[in-house]
Design a protein around this motif. Structure first.
Motif, PDB file in Angstrom:
ATOM      1  N   GLN A 163       1.447  -1.362   0.361  1.00 28.70           N
ATOM      2  CA  GLN A 163      -0.505   0.095  -0.051  1.00 28.70           C
ATOM      3  C   GLN A 163       1.010   1.133   0.138  1.00 28.70           C
ATOM      4  O   GLN A 163       1.701   1.497   0.752  1.00 28.70           O
ATOM      5  N   LEU A 164       0.701   1.930  -1.232  1.00 28.34           N
ATOM      6  CA  LEU A 164       1.240   3.599  -1.111  1.00 28.34           C
ATOM      7  C   LEU A 164       0.380   4.207  -1.841  1.00 28.34           C
ATOM      8  O   LEU A 164      -0.075   4.285  -2.798  1.00 28.34           O
ATOM      9  N   GLN A 165      -0.066   5.568  -0.978  1.00 27.31           N
ATOM     10  CA  GLN A 165      -0.649   6.087  -1.184  1.00 27.31           C
ATOM     11  C   GLN A 165      -0.337   7.212  -2.194  1.00 27.31           C
ATOM     12  O   GLN A 165       0.675   7.479  -2.961  1.00 27.31           O
ATOM     13  N   LYS A 166      -1.503   6.149  -2.990  1.00 31.34           N
ATOM     14  CA  LYS A 166      -1.594   7.532  -4.452  1.00 31.34           C
ATOM     15  C   LYS A 166      -0.497   6.633  -5.930  1.00 31.34           C
ATOM     16  O   LYS A 166      -0.152   7.464  -7.035  1.00 31.34           O
ATOM     17  N   VAL A 167      -0.330   5.667  -5.802  1.00 29.64           N
ATOM     18  CA  VAL A 167       0.911   4.596  -6.452  1.00 29.64           C
ATOM     19  C   VAL A 167       0.158   4.787  -7.711  1.00 29.64           C
ATOM     20  O   VAL A 167      -1.076   4.787  -8.062  1.00 29.64           O
ATOM     21  N   VAL A 168       0.424   5.019  -8.837  1.00 27.78           N
ATOM     22  CA  VAL A 168       0.191   5.115  -9.874  1.00 27.78           C
ATOM     23  C   VAL A 168       0.906   4.539 -11.002  1.00 27.78           C
ATOM     24  O   VAL A 168       0.637   4.146 -11.866  1.00 27.78           O
ATOM     25  N   ASP A 169       2.340   3.778 -10.881  1.00 25.13           N
ATOM     26  CA  ASP A 169       2.854   2.990 -11.162  1.00 25.13           C
ATOM     27  C   ASP A 169       3.795   1.827 -10.468  1.00 25.13           C
ATOM     28  O   ASP A 169       4.069   2.417  -9.492  1.00 25.13           O
ATOM     29  N   TYR A 170       4.048   0.282 -11.435  1.00 23.69           N
ATOM     30  CA  TYR A 170       5.493   0.473 -10.724  1.00 23.69           C
ATOM     31  C   TYR A 170       6.132  -1.062 -11.965  1.00 23.69           C
ATOM     32  O   TYR A 170       5.423  -0.930 -12.843  1.00 23.69           O
ATOM     33  N   CYS A 171       7.240  -1.974 -11.410  1.00 19.72           N
ATOM     34  CA  CYS A 171       7.556  -2.745 -12.009  1.00 19.72           C
ATOM     35  C   CYS A 171       8.463  -4.008 -10.999  1.00 19.72           C
ATOM     36  O   CYS A 171       9.169  -3.797 -10.286  1.00 19.72           O
TER      37      CYS A 171
END
Length: 572
Positions: A163-171
């Motif tokens: 859980q990361l607030q307002k995370v929009v991308d990941y890899c």
């Protein structure tokens, strides 16, 4: 023998053999007409799938026979899991009129049985596909500002969440175990954006992140892991900029050991391409206003080799290319020996792909980027053109793919070539047209060069000569020193002058300063040299009998500290 090439266009879907047999494969039935919307290979190259607007067809590449058909007519995107056990398909998102609820549009299919494993709602087409680890032990997708992880093909239960607030991308790193994942959270108001690296499944606690890098001026980011998952490069892009119409970009380095750094770039301008080498020990960046510079960096973000400047905006392993609005220049380099193998040109290229054998490349001109001159070319790394096929004027070529082959990728190519000499694009054969010149200036030597090209670092030592200004300044310094020594001898203080002259830094501003690769460091060095020059002037005034003020005397006392700081900065 190289694997086959698959082509998709308005004529249908077909295959041709890889070098040396570049002929159509009759055993592949393919499709006729312009119905094929999307096609994809599995990472190991054993499976190939496409959608024709009626169903999804999967074939086994060993015998090119159909092994599965899935009845989904509206598929627009497809992706195999790394081992080819699951096929993910995506369709446009829609809402059911009766229930006013969203209809699932992301489907996971069992390739062996053709049965549906799980469906989800995925509204956006960008970043639609789940990401798997290479062994398919974990799978991750983003849902409502959190990353949901599944294990061992069980998609009915979320195993853990990040859980990361307002995370929009990941890899997710393409290696493991241990599994590494990076998440990007954009900045809000005065808060900076940041990227954090985590080791799965250790997501809890304030110190769970292995590395954290924050930065301003980032509308979007591109995260690029190396194969060993020991380092991550983050390319940031910022559209609004006062200094450039095209916006600003930055390149940041994050190590899984917690080290972070801003990658120093020796030239201003956009960043066109970033690529890790297969051994995960170095990376190459193409950047700067045209002609662009290409630099090879170590894991400490230190420049290892400078490829000079040229018409480039794309890099793939050891080929520096200039496509798009450039002429299609291609430079093949032996990275180990730091030698240029060959230069070629493939005009109007929109697609570039290496063959898994590491010896051949595929360039193509495709629609809708360019609707004329569609076709493909097959090259060898020595610059030899093996085949060129252009489709009919009424026909469009949409996509070309080389079948993956992990076995061929593991083999290291033995390079055999005669080193070439780096040439400018105008010196390459086969270039048509040129820079426009008015009629009165034609057939005359150009008085102004539009671009001044810079040689690679291993050629600069032989090609660079001191400029006239540098030679003139050097003569002045030598004459000044000789005069001072003569005066010191006449007054009987030659020894004392010799001791002082060893600490002097004469004419530091006029002396060319070698760039460290970091603009901030270069600026500090320049300021220190100015201060030391002021100290030298004060010493001369004091020697002539002039009374110095208190602040001037304090400046004289700071000479040793300034010399020490200058030495530390120049040594890096």
């Amino acid at each position: 023998m190289a694997p086959p090439i698959t082509l998709r266009g308005s004529q249908g879907l077909w295959m041709v053999g890889g070098p040396p047999n570049l002929q159509p494969l009759q055993e592949f039935k393919g499709e006729q007409g312009n119905r094929v919307r999307v096609m994809t290979y599995s990472d190991n190259g054993t499976l190939f799938a496409w959608s024709n607007g009626e169903n999804v067809t999967i074939v086994n590449t060993s015998d090119l026979q159909v092994c599965q058909r899935i009845d989904r007519p509206k598929v627009l995107q497809m992706k195999f899991s790394p081992l080819g056990t699951i096929l993910a398909t995506w369709e446009y998102y829609s809402v059911d009129r009766e229930s006013n609820k969203g209809v699932p549009n992301l489907f996971l299919w069992n390739v062996e049985t053709g049965e549906l494993i799980k469906n989800f709602i995925q509204k956006k087409q960008i970043k639609w596909a789940p990401q798997w680890s290479p062994d398919e032990v974990i799978c991750v997708r983003t849902v409502n500002n959190e990353l949901q992880f599944f294990e061992n093909g069980n998609f009915d239960t979320v195993h853990t969440k990040l859980q990361l607030q307002k995370v929009v991308d990941y890899c997710l790193a393409d290696s493991g175990p241990p599994y590494m994942v990076a998440g990007y959270v954009p900045g809000v108001k005065a808060q900076p954006s940041f990227v954090r690296i985590y080791k799965y499944p250790n997501f809890g606690g304030p110190n769970a992140a292995l590395a954290n890098k924050s930065f301003f001026k980032a509308d979007t980011v591109q995260m690029i892991w190396n194969k060993a998952a020991t380092a991550l490069l983050v390319l940031t892009s910022f559209e609004a900029s006062d200094s450039s119409y095209y916006g600003e970009q930055g390149l940041h380095f994050l190590g899984s050991n917690g080290e972070t750094s801003l990658v120093p770039l020796a030239k201003n301008g956009p960043i066109y391409s970033v690529e890790w080498n297969p051994k995960s020990t170095e990376f190459c960046v193409v950047y700067g206003y045209m002609p662009a510079k290409a630099t090879l960096y170590s894991m400490k973000c230190e420049p290892v080799f400078d490829f000079g400047t040229g018409p480039r905006n794309f890099i793939l392993i050891l080929c520096l290319c200039g496509f798009g609005n450039l002429r299609g220049n291609m430079e093949f380099w032996d990275v180990k020996q730091k030698r240029l193998i060959n230069q070629s040109q493939s005009p109007d290229t929109t697609t570039f792909e290496w063959c898994p054998d590491g010896e051949h490349i595929l360039t193509a001109t495709t629609s809708p980027r360019l609707r004329v001159g569609n076709g493909y070319r097959v090259w060898r790394y020595t610059g030899e053109l093996l085949d060129q096929v252009l489709v009919d004027k009424e026909t469009e070529l949409w996509e070309v793919l080389w079948q993956p082959s992990p076995e061929l990728r593991k083999k290291e190519t033995v390079l055999r070539y005669k080193p070439a000499v780096l040439a400018t694009p105008d010196e390459l054969p086969g270039v048509k047209g040129g820079v426009y010149r008015p009629p009165q200036s034609r057939n005359q030597a150009a008085s102004v060069k539009l671009h001044e090209y810079e040689a690679p670092s291993n050629m600069k030592q032989h090609s660079q000569e001191p400029s006239k200004a540098a030679s003139k300044n050097k003569k002045k310094r030598e004459a000044k020193k000789a005069k001072a020594e003569q005066e010191a001898l006449e007054t009987g203080s030659a020894n004392s002058y010799s001791q002082v002259s060893n600490q002097q830094v004469p004419d530091m501003v006029a002396t060319p300063i070698a760039s460290t690769g970091n603009p901030e460091t270069d600026k500090k060095i320049k300021n220190l040299r100015k201060k030391l020059q002021q100290v030298e002037k004060l010493k001369e005034q004091q020697k002539s009998g002039k009374t110095l003020e208190k602040n001037q005397i304090e400046k004289l006392k700071s000479e040793d500290q300034l010399l020490k700081e200058l030495e530390e900065l120049e040594l890096g």
